[in-house]
Design an enzyme around this catalytic site. Structure first.
Site, PDB file in Angstrom:
ATOM      1  N   HIS A 121       0.864  -1.182   0.000  1.00 38.34           N
ATOM      2  CA  HIS A 121       0.000   0.000   0.000  1.00 38.34           C
ATOM      3  C   HIS A 121       0.899   1.230   0.000  1.00 38.34           C
ATOM      4  O   HIS A 121       2.016   1.209   0.507  1.00 38.34           O
ATOM      5  CB  HIS A 121      -0.872  -0.033   1.261  1.00 38.34           C
ATOM      6  CG  HIS A 121      -1.928   1.020   1.340  1.00 38.34           C
ATOM      7  ND1 HIS A 121      -1.652   2.320   1.684  1.00 38.34           N
ATOM      8  CD2 HIS A 121      -3.267   0.960   1.134  1.00 38.34           C
ATOM      9  CE1 HIS A 121      -2.784   3.007   1.703  1.00 38.34           C
ATOM     10  NE2 HIS A 121      -3.784   2.216   1.361  1.00 38.34           N
ATOM     11  N   ASP A 198       3.354  -3.826   8.107  1.00 36.74           N
ATOM     12  CA  ASP A 198       2.087  -3.133   7.912  1.00 36.74           C
ATOM     13  C   ASP A 198       0.979  -4.159   8.137  1.00 36.74           C
ATOM     14  O   ASP A 198       0.739  -5.015   7.297  1.00 36.74           O
ATOM     15  CB  ASP A 198       2.025  -2.561   6.487  1.00 36.74           C
ATOM     16  CG  ASP A 198       0.651  -2.010   6.124  1.00 36.74           C
ATOM     17  OD1 ASP A 198      -0.250  -2.024   6.980  1.00 36.74           O
ATOM     18  OD2 ASP A 198       0.474  -1.566   4.971  1.00 36.74           O
ATOM     19  N   GLN A 201      -4.268  -4.779   7.171  1.00 33.81           N
ATOM     20  CA  GLN A 201      -5.201  -5.781   6.673  1.00 33.81           C
ATOM     21  C   GLN A 201      -5.064  -7.119   7.397  1.00 33.81           C
ATOM     22  O   GLN A 201      -5.784  -8.070   7.083  1.00 33.81           O
ATOM     23  CB  GLN A 201      -4.977  -5.997   5.168  1.00 33.81           C
ATOM     24  CG  GLN A 201      -5.166  -4.764   4.310  1.00 33.81           C
ATOM     25  CD  GLN A 201      -6.614  -4.286   4.286  1.00 33.81           C
ATOM     26  OE1 GLN A 201      -7.535  -5.020   4.604  1.00 33.81           O
ATOM     27  NE2 GLN A 201      -6.807  -3.032   3.902  1.00 33.81           N
ATOM     28  N   LYS A 224     -10.408  -0.305  10.549  1.00 31.06           N
ATOM     29  CA  LYS A 224     -10.556  -1.530   9.761  1.00 31.06           C
ATOM     30  C   LYS A 224     -10.912  -2.732  10.634  1.00 31.06           C
ATOM     31  O   LYS A 224     -11.091  -3.842  10.125  1.00 31.06           O
ATOM     32  CB  LYS A 224      -9.265  -1.825   8.987  1.00 31.06           C
ATOM     33  CG  LYS A 224      -8.920  -0.764   7.933  1.00 31.06           C
ATOM     34  CD  LYS A 224      -7.667  -1.130   7.177  1.00 31.06           C
ATOM     35  CE  LYS A 224      -7.200  -0.008   6.266  1.00 31.06           C
ATOM     36  NZ  LYS A 224      -8.113   0.257   5.148  1.00 31.06           N
ATOM     37  N   CYS A 364      -4.765   2.505  -3.726  1.00 30.12           N
ATOM     38  CA  CYS A 364      -3.534   3.043  -3.130  1.00 30.12           C
ATOM     39  C   CYS A 364      -2.371   2.069  -3.302  1.00 30.12           C
ATOM     40  O   CYS A 364      -1.567   1.847  -2.389  1.00 30.12           O
ATOM     41  CB  CYS A 364      -3.721   3.382  -1.656  1.00 30.12           C
ATOM     42  SG  CYS A 364      -4.931   4.679  -1.353  1.00 30.12           S
TER      43      CYS A 364
END
Length: 409
Positions: A121, A198, A201, A224, A364
């Protein structure tokens, strides 16, 4: 997991959009919020709205206790050793930028290497891109296999003794690929490099334990994972955070301020300048309670079932291309696709007319779109409140989209 009971806790799902029952398939962009999280945020503003850490009055004390209580919930949620390792931020983007600006500026020098992947991302690409430009470092990319997964052999061939930082998404927001970050961290550490994850997700959908992963930093966002917007978390190993300088200065993060010099508070508050997102952090704590009561293992298993079903059903649609791992066991709860000769924005528009919310665009992740050889894609992403009936409606909507454009053109 009782899906009917879960769905009852999300009031936004009980509505019609364009005359159809809402089918929300955009949780990778932002998840919906259970009523208990909404009420928790509302309770803060109605009952004990006050700043934290600064006052000794009743409201201020209660707000501080709830805010710091949320930090402890995060610590347990990710398996950190201490709340000193849990920094509240504005979100994943802010957390990754903090690492790049503070830690990266000190650790990376001219000629050093920063290693990432093509699937990142922009939030886990641009901060390293800009750090490399500032410091004269080399930005390197681990190649992807044809199915959008990483081979550890390619990781080993890309990371060298000149590598200072390896930054990889736990789960790709486009491909759904679940990356072997624990193994990548071992490779990074064997070369003296630091591992940044990261988890935007990943944290909402599966159990994450930072000590098991042995990552040096990990960032994720509240919005999220059933929590409020505007707040997130940066985890960092204590020894690393202690030696980092803050990048935002002002109230709350200071210990002593003189006319010409200042000193900083201890961890984690030296990185939380100004009034924090108090209601958001408290809401995140409630979202964590909700997810843990449901069970992250149950959530992951259920989403895997949905993802496999969606992959199977969509694969039967003529003219559709599905991106990412073809083995459902290797993908998280999303399916990214294109329909031949129909722009993904048009797909999303027609589906919206049917009450079906998906995402369309570059997500993104423009370098990944270039790697895929497309300008944009459509993405349906699932969470614990979705059902196989939602996927059936998606497939029916896609068939209707194809018929519409066939008849029009």
């Amino acid at each position: 997991m009782d899906i009917k009971e879960v769905r009852r806790q999300f009031p936004i799902l009980d509505q019609e959009v364009n005359g159809h029952p809402l089918v929300y398939l955009d949780s990778a962009a932002t998840s919906q919020k259970p009523l208990r999280v909404i009420e928790t945020v509302n309770d803060y503003y109605r009952g004990y709205n006050s700043n934290v850490h600064r006052g000794v009055h009743t409201l201020g004390t209660k707000a501080t206790d709830r805010y710091e209580g949320a930090r402890e919930k995060v610590r347990k949620f990710i398996g950190a050793e201490s709340t000193e390792e849990v920094v509240f931020t504005k979100g994943t983007t802010a957390g990754l930028n903090l690492v790049a600006m503070s830690f990266g500026n000190v650790q990376v020098h001219k000629g050093d290497e920063i290693v990432i992947t093509y699937m990142e991302h922009h939030s886990n690409l641009i901060p390293w891109q800009q750090l490399a430009k500032r410091k004269g470092a080399v930005l390197k990319y681990i190649p992807l296999k044809d199915d959008g997964t990483l081979a550890l052999e390619d990781v080993q061939n890309t990371v060298t003794d000149q590598t200072k930082i390896v930054a990889v998404a736990l789960v790709s927001n486009v491909l759904g690929t679940i990356n072997p970050v624990k193994e990548i961290a071992k490779i990074a550490h064997s070369h003296g490099a630091y591992m940044v994850v990261d988890a935007a997700q990943g944290a909402p959908h599966m159990k994450v334990n930072v000590r098991d992963l042995d990552c040096d930093f990990l960032a994720f966002s509240s919005h999220k994972m059933c929590g409020p917007t505007g707040v997130g978390v940066l985890y960092g190993k204590k020894t690393l955070l202690e030696n980092m300088e803050p990048i935002e200065f002002g109230g709350e993060m200071i210990d002593f301020v003189g006319l010409y010099d200042s000193t900083w508070k201890e961890l984690p508050w030296k990185f939380e300048g100004g009034t924090p997102v108090i209601a958001g952090a408290i809401g995140l704590g409630e979202a964590i309670d909700f997810l843990e009561e449901v069970g992250l293992n149950e959530v992951q298993a259920y989403e895997h079932e949905l993802s496999a079903y969606a992959f199977e059903q969509l694969s039967g649609v003529e003219g559709i291309t599905i991106y990412g791992p073809q083995n459902p066991a290797e993908r998280a709860g999303l399916v990214t696709f294109n329909i031949k000769d129909i722009h993904p924005h048009d797909v999303s528009t027609v589906l919206d007319a049917e009450g079906i919310a998906i995402r369309a665009g570059h997500h993104c992740a423009q370098p990944l779109m270039k790697w895929l050889g497309v300008a944009a894609t459509a993405r349906a992403s699932f969470y614990l409140y979705n059902t196989k009936e939602d996927i059936d409606k998606l497939v029916a909507g896609i068939v209707k989209t194809k018929e519409y454009f066939t008849n029009v053109f």
